[in-house]
Write an enzyme that holds these catalytic residues in place. Sequence first.
Site, mmCIF file in Angstrom:
data_model
loop_
_atom_site.group_PDB
_atom_site.id
_atom_site.type_symbol
_atom_site.label_atom_id
_atom_site.label_comp_id
_atom_site.label_asym_id
_atom_site.label_seq_id
_atom_site.Cartn_x
_atom_site.Cartn_y
_atom_site.Cartn_z
ATOM 1 N N ASP A 121 0.858 -1.257 0.071
ATOM 2 C CA ASP A 121 0.045 0.121 -0.160
ATOM 3 C C ASP A 121 0.757 1.092 0.023
ATOM 4 O O ASP A 121 1.855 1.385 0.452
ATOM 5 C CB ASP A 121 -0.845 0.096 1.436
ATOM 6 C CG ASP A 121 -1.642 -1.199 1.744
ATOM 7 O OD1 ASP A 121 -2.083 -1.803 0.443
ATOM 8 O OD2 ASP A 121 -2.090 -1.296 2.578
HETATM 9 N N1 URA Z 1 -1.180 -5.892 3.876
HETATM 10 C C1 URA Z 1 -1.676 -4.719 3.837
HETATM 11 O O1 URA Z 1 -2.637 -4.527 4.536
HETATM 12 N N2 URA Z 1 -0.851 -3.769 3.410
HETATM 13 C C2 URA Z 1 0.100 -3.991 2.825
HETATM 14 O O2 URA Z 1 0.880 -3.143 1.859
HETATM 15 C C3 URA Z 1 0.726 -5.566 2.522
HETATM 16 C C4 URA Z 1 -0.133 -6.362 3.212
#
Ligand code: URA
Length: 236
Positions: free
Chosen positions: A111
Site C-alpha cells: 500500500d
Molecule cells: N497487507 C496490507 O494491509 N498492506 C500491505 O501493503 C501489505 C499487506
Amino acid sequence: MMSIKSSKTRLDKLLSSLGYCSRSEIKILLREKRILINDVIATKNDAKVFHEEVTFDNEPLDPPLGMVIVMHKPLGLICSHDEGEGKLVYSLLPSRWQRRDPKISTIGRLDKETSGLLLLTDDGQLLHRLTSPRHHVAKIYEATLERPLNANVGEIFASGTLMLNGEKTACLPAKLTIVDDIHVTLEITEGRYHQVRRMFAAVGNHVVSLHRCSFGNLTLGDLEVGEFRLIDPKSL
Ligand code: URA
C-alpha cells in the site's frame, strides 16, 4: 521467456528494449560512435549481437531481461504504473530502467502507506508465478496497532478460520508474534488485498503503521529507505 543474453538480437532492438534509445534514435548514437561491439565501433543498427558483446559509452550494458530488484519502499510511494495516482516506486529506479520493454513491475504490491521490502522484475513469467494465489511464500510484517490486542488474536490468526469482509474463503493460518502491547509481527503466506490491515480490522483493531521486513528468505539487510539492489533470480 527467451533471454536476451542467450541469443543474438538486433542491436537496435536490444538497445531500445533496455531503454537506451528508441529504434529510430539508434542512428544518432551510431553516428556519435558511442556503441562498440567487441571493442569495434558499431555502424549498423541491424547488426546481430549478444548482449555481452556490446558496450555503451565504454560501459557494459545494463542487465539483460530477467532482472530482479529488492527495493526498500518508502512510505507515500505507489505500486502502480499510473502516473496520475501520485509518485510511483519506479521513480526511484534509474531513468533508463524506467524505459525498459518489457517493463519492470512490482511483484505484488505494498500500500501507499506501507514501507519495506518490495520486489520488482521485468520477467513476466516470474511475476506470474510469484503472484499466483497458489504460490505461498512467507512474508513478515511489523505493525503498530491503535489499541492493545485482545489475548485470543494469535489463536484466531493461527486457526485458518478468519474470514475477511467480502471474501469467500478463510485466511490461511498466520503467525502473530507480540513485541509489546501495540507492536507485533505477523507472518502470512498469502497476498490478499490490504490483507494485514483487514486481518486486524476483523478483530476490532486498526493498523497505524505497517512495514514488510521479509519476503521468503530475503530481507532488506542494510538497504536504506528508497534504495534498491539487484538479486540473483535463483535466490527466490
Ligand atoms: N497487507 C496490507 O494491509 N498492506 C500491505 O501493503 C501489505 C499487506
